[in-house]
Scaffold this motif. Structure first.
Motif, PDB file in Angstrom:
ATOM      1  N   GLU A  38      55.045  -0.753  18.228  1.00 11.58           N
ATOM      2  CA  GLU A  38      55.602  -1.867  17.930  1.00 11.58           C
ATOM      3  C   GLU A  38      57.703  -1.813  19.022  1.00 11.58           C
ATOM      4  N   ARG A  39      57.527  -0.868  19.625  1.00 15.58           N
ATOM      5  CA  ARG A  39      59.141  -0.623  21.114  1.00 15.58           C
ATOM      6  C   ARG A  39      57.606  -1.454  22.203  1.00 15.58           C
ATOM      7  N   LEU A  40      56.795  -1.862  22.440  1.00 16.53           N
ATOM      8  CA  LEU A  40      55.838  -2.470  23.350  1.00 16.53           C
ATOM      9  C   LEU A  40      56.040  -4.224  22.930  1.00 16.53           C
ATOM     10  N   GLN A  41      55.964  -4.216  21.466  1.00 16.76           N
ATOM     11  CA  GLN A  41      56.780  -5.559  21.039  1.00 16.76           C
ATOM     12  C   GLN A  41      58.109  -6.485  21.342  1.00 16.76           C
ATOM     13  N   GLU A  42      58.795  -4.976  21.061  1.00 15.95           N
ATOM     14  CA  GLU A  42      60.540  -4.963  20.885  1.00 15.95           C
ATOM     15  C   GLU A  42      60.381  -5.531  22.051  1.00 15.95           C
ATOM     16  N   ALA A  43      60.042  -4.548  23.477  1.00 17.37           N
ATOM     17  CA  ALA A  43      60.026  -4.532  24.790  1.00 17.37           C
ATOM     18  C   ALA A  43      60.241  -6.201  25.158  1.00 17.37           C
ATOM     19  N   ALA A  44      59.195  -6.413  25.015  1.00 13.12           N
ATOM     20  CA  ALA A  44      58.775  -8.086  25.402  1.00 13.12           C
ATOM     21  C   ALA A  44      59.430  -9.112  24.658  1.00 13.12           C
ATOM     22  N   ARG A  45      60.042  -8.590  23.629  1.00 11.73           N
ATOM     23  CA  ARG A  45      60.336  -9.419  23.014  1.00 11.73           C
ATOM     24  C   ARG A  45      61.715  -9.843  23.953  1.00 11.73           C
ATOM     25  N   ARG A  46      62.425  -8.710  24.080  1.00 16.34           N
ATOM     26  CA  ARG A  46      64.077  -8.585  25.074  1.00 16.34           C
ATOM     27  C   ARG A  46      63.636  -9.279  26.034  1.00 16.34           C
ATOM     28  N   LYS A  47      61.722  -9.416  26.759  1.00 14.95           N
ATOM     29  CA  LYS A  47      61.961  -9.629  28.264  1.00 14.95           C
ATOM     30  C   LYS A  47      61.431 -11.575  28.378  1.00 14.95           C
ATOM     31  N   LEU A  48      60.744 -11.984  27.242  1.00 13.77           N
ATOM     32  CA  LEU A  48      60.817 -12.731  27.408  1.00 13.77           C
ATOM     33  C   LEU A  48      61.505 -13.398  26.597  1.00 13.77           C
ATOM     34  N   ALA A  50      62.792 -17.211  24.009  1.00 15.09           N
ATOM     35  CA  ALA A  50      62.638 -17.502  22.875  1.00 15.09           C
ATOM     36  C   ALA A  50      61.058 -18.317  22.626  1.00 15.09           C
ATOM     37  N   PRO A  51      61.230 -19.535  22.835  1.00 17.66           N
ATOM     38  CA  PRO A  51      60.058 -20.011  23.439  1.00 17.66           C
ATOM     39  C   PRO A  51      58.623 -19.340  22.948  1.00 17.66           C
ATOM     40  N   ALA A  52      58.868 -19.052  24.920  1.00 21.62           N
ATOM     41  CA  ALA A  52      57.280 -18.165  25.012  1.00 21.62           C
ATOM     42  C   ALA A  52      57.474 -16.724  23.947  1.00 21.62           C
ATOM     43  N   PHE A  53      58.525 -16.066  23.271  1.00 25.07           N
ATOM     44  CA  PHE A  53      58.480 -14.703  22.538  1.00 25.07           C
ATOM     45  C   PHE A  53      57.549 -16.015  21.369  1.00 25.07           C
ATOM     46  N   ALA A  54      58.134 -16.842  20.301  1.00 25.63           N
ATOM     47  CA  ALA A  54      57.918 -17.277  19.269  1.00 25.63           C
ATOM     48  C   ALA A  54      56.566 -17.738  19.736  1.00 25.63           C
ATOM     49  N   TYR A  55      55.913 -18.025  20.313  1.00 28.06           N
ATOM     50  CA  TYR A  55      54.084 -18.463  20.808  1.00 28.06           C
ATOM     51  C   TYR A  55      53.336 -17.680  20.728  1.00 28.06           C
ATOM     52  N   LEU A  56      53.720 -16.310  21.566  1.00 32.04           N
ATOM     53  CA  LEU A  56      53.085 -15.450  21.865  1.00 32.04           C
ATOM     54  C   LEU A  56      53.158 -14.241  20.394  1.00 32.04           C
ATOM     55  N   LEU A 374      41.145  -7.191  21.240  1.00 34.66           N
ATOM     56  CA  LEU A 374      42.836  -6.669  22.023  1.00 34.66           C
ATOM     57  C   LEU A 374      43.811  -7.664  22.313  1.00 34.66           C
ATOM     58  N   GLY A 375      44.363  -7.819  21.101  1.00 26.63           N
ATOM     59  CA  GLY A 375      45.208  -9.310  21.652  1.00 26.63           C
ATOM     60  C   GLY A 375      46.415  -9.206  22.234  1.00 26.63           C
ATOM     61  N   ARG A 376      47.750  -9.654  21.678  1.00 26.03           N
ATOM     62  CA  ARG A 376      48.998  -9.548  21.432  1.00 26.03           C
ATOM     63  C   ARG A 376      49.506  -8.934  22.354  1.00 26.03           C
ATOM     64  N   PRO A 377      49.061  -6.765  22.348  1.00 24.31           N
ATOM     65  CA  PRO A 377      49.389  -6.208  22.918  1.00 24.31           C
ATOM     66  C   PRO A 377      49.100  -6.429  24.504  1.00 24.31           C
ATOM     67  N   TYR A 378      48.352  -6.579  24.366  1.00 22.77           N
ATOM     68  CA  TYR A 378      47.759  -7.401  26.351  1.00 22.77           C
ATOM     69  C   TYR A 378      48.638  -7.924  26.795  1.00 22.77           C
ATOM     70  N   ALA A 379      49.031  -9.244  25.619  1.00 23.36           N
ATOM     71  CA  ALA A 379      49.796  -9.881  26.406  1.00 23.36           C
ATOM     72  C   ALA A 379      51.033  -9.445  26.560  1.00 23.36           C
ATOM     73  N   TYR A 380      51.357  -8.668  25.833  1.00 29.82           N
ATOM     74  CA  TYR A 380      53.404  -7.442  25.977  1.00 29.82           C
ATOM     75  C   TYR A 380      53.222  -7.268  27.255  1.00 29.82           C
ATOM     76  N   GLY A 381      51.545  -6.101  27.222  1.00 29.96           N
ATOM     77  CA  GLY A 381      51.952  -5.917  28.682  1.00 29.96           C
ATOM     78  C   GLY A 381      52.004  -6.589  29.390  1.00 29.96           C
ATOM     79  N   LEU A 382      51.376  -7.481  29.495  1.00 30.47           N
ATOM     80  CA  LEU A 382      51.745  -8.729  31.110  1.00 30.47           C
ATOM     81  C   LEU A 382      52.460  -9.472  31.009  1.00 30.47           C
ATOM     82  N   ALA A 383      53.437  -9.477  30.023  1.00 27.85           N
ATOM     83  CA  ALA A 383      54.695 -10.016  30.034  1.00 27.85           C
ATOM     84  C   ALA A 383      55.972  -9.048  30.949  1.00 27.85           C
ATOM     85  N   LEU A 384      55.873  -7.638  30.510  1.00 29.12           N
ATOM     86  CA  LEU A 384      56.216  -6.203  30.728  1.00 29.12           C
ATOM     87  C   LEU A 384      56.221  -6.711  31.801  1.00 29.12           C
TER      88      LEU A 384
END
Length: 422
Positions: A38-48, A50-56, A374-384
């Motif tokens: 949950e914290r991984l996703q929230e950190a990615a949301r803050r980094k990206l 709005a359109p990028a986070f919405a798509y991912l 494994l999908g979205r979690p590694y995308a969030y790691g990529l963003a961060l």
């Protein structure tokens, strides 16, 4: 049990990763990316943006399918056995004659440039360093040839969307073979684009901006279509938004040696041809004729479809609802996994959609899956944190899986069974 003077077993990836984090913490260092999902996703949301986070991060409709995926994993309970002497574990998995170090593959995710400028290249390098297979997406931001070169001899598969331009589809298969792909993953659940409110509310489809089209823009057959493709209508007095779109198209055109008008034509031809709603079982015989690689069908949720895949000579299945991105109110992937596994017989069955933790991996394998994607979690790691962020996310999932096996009293990933579940 160790005897006096005997050599202790080497720590597995779980204890090694855990120890590394705690030792680094003595000096004040913290992990590059949050460990908790949950914290991984929230950190990615803050980094990206709005359109990028919405798509991912977004899903179809009210996103009930996304919740069903997570709820399905939460509902399954593990039951450990004690005093089993599982001091060391074998996490390896065999698929189609290849042995991988853990039952985790990186799912095909499109438009990774939304997360990080190095996109698929960063993911490919991280996967190669860990030895886990990366499934190249048809909607990649970097061409498969460049990602394969960056990965060296590391394992990779290729995910295929079967569009209406069959020469392009067939060309993708040939290119995947030449890039050393070990399997073709045919996605079945995206013959139409799902209703995705997060993207619709923002009026944002990245492909119209030239994003996620690297496989197409480097394909000789697709490029040959651009001269005669109809251009989308444009306003004589373009708005700032249209000017930004033109800038994005122009930048991608320069990267792939195409003019702005060709990029506009590319976006138009792609959106007109990338899905094929009339795809049917009989079409699979043509795909089988195009390649000798194993063919894995992605998007299977009904046991009758699994039985039909066996009858049609397919090589594997992926139980998936596209991460909840296609139909709102669909069944959770894990919920139907046992029935699909039973119907598939000897065919290896993998699963995606809702995998977030190492214990999720254990649950899926105990219910009959051979491996997970494994999908979205590694995308969030990529963003961060780019490549390093991807690697940390994967290491964390594998580490937790290793520790979960040990705490369950299981010696090898392949030994997980339904009896390890409540």
């Amino acid at each position: 049990m160790s005897q006096p003077g005997s050599t202790a077993p080497a720590p597995g990836p779980g204890r090694s990763r855990q120890t590394q984090i705690f030792v680094d913490g003595l000096g004040g260092a913290r992990p590059l990316v949050p460990v908790a999902p949950e914290r991984l996703q929230e950190a990615a949301r803050r980094k990206l943006d709005a359109p990028a986070f919405a798509y991912l991060a977004g899903g179809a409709g009210a996103e009930r399918t996304m919740r069903a995926n997570l709820d399905a994993f939460a509902a399954v309970k593990l039951v450990p056995r004690r005093l089993c002497g599982s001091a060391s574990r074998d996490l390896s998995v065999e698929l189609f004659g290849h042995t991988y170090p853990a039952p985790v593959l990186l799912a095909p995710l499109g438009v990774l440039e939304l997360a990080h400028a190095e996109a698929d290249l960063a993911v490919g390098r991280a996967a190669a360093a860990l030895g886990v297979p990366f499934i190249f997406s048809s909607q990649a931001s970097e061409p498969m040839e460049e990602v394969a070169a960056a990965m060296g001899d590391a394992p990779r598969w290729f995910q295929l969307y079967w569009g209406t331009d069959e020469e392009v589809t067939r060309s993708f298969v040939r290119r995947a073979e030449q890039c050393g792909a070990q399997a073709i993953v045919l996605t079945l659940d995206t013959t139409l684009l799902g209703w995705r409110p997060r993207d619709l509310d923002l009026g944002h489809l990245p492909f119209l901006r030239g994003q996620g089209l690297a496989q197409y823009l480097t394909d000789e057959y697709f490029r040959s279509r651009l001269a005669g493709a109809p251009l989308p209508a444009t306003s004589p007095r373009p708005s700032p938004a249209l000017l930004r779109t033109a800038a994005s198209l122009g930048a991608h055109g320069r990267k792939f040696g195409l003019s702005l008008s060709q990029m506009r034509a590319a976006a138009a031809h792609f959106t007109a041809s990338y899905t094929r709603p009339d795809l049917q079982w009989d079409d699979l015989s043509r795909l089988r004729g195009w390649t000798d690689l194993p063919i894995v069908l992605k998007g299977i949720l009904h046991p009758d479809d699994a039985r039909e895949a066996v009858r049609r000579g397919m090589d594997g299945l992926i139980v998936s609802n596209h991460g909840g991105r296609q139909i709102d109110g669909e069944v959770g992937s894990l919920t139907v996994l046992p029935r699909v596994v039973e119907a598939a017989g000897e065919l290896p069955v993998l699963i995606d959609s809702g995998v977030r933790t190492g214990s999720d991996v254990a649950k899926a394998l105990a219910m009959g899956a051979r491996a997970v994607l494994l999908g979205r979690p590694y995308a969030y790691g990529l963003a961060l944190a780019g490549e390093a962020g991807v690697a940390e996310v994967v290491r964390n999932v594998v580490a937790e899986f290793d520790l979960t096996l040990g705490l369950l009293g299981v010696h090898a990933a392949r030994d997980l069974r339904p009896e390890h579940l409540a």
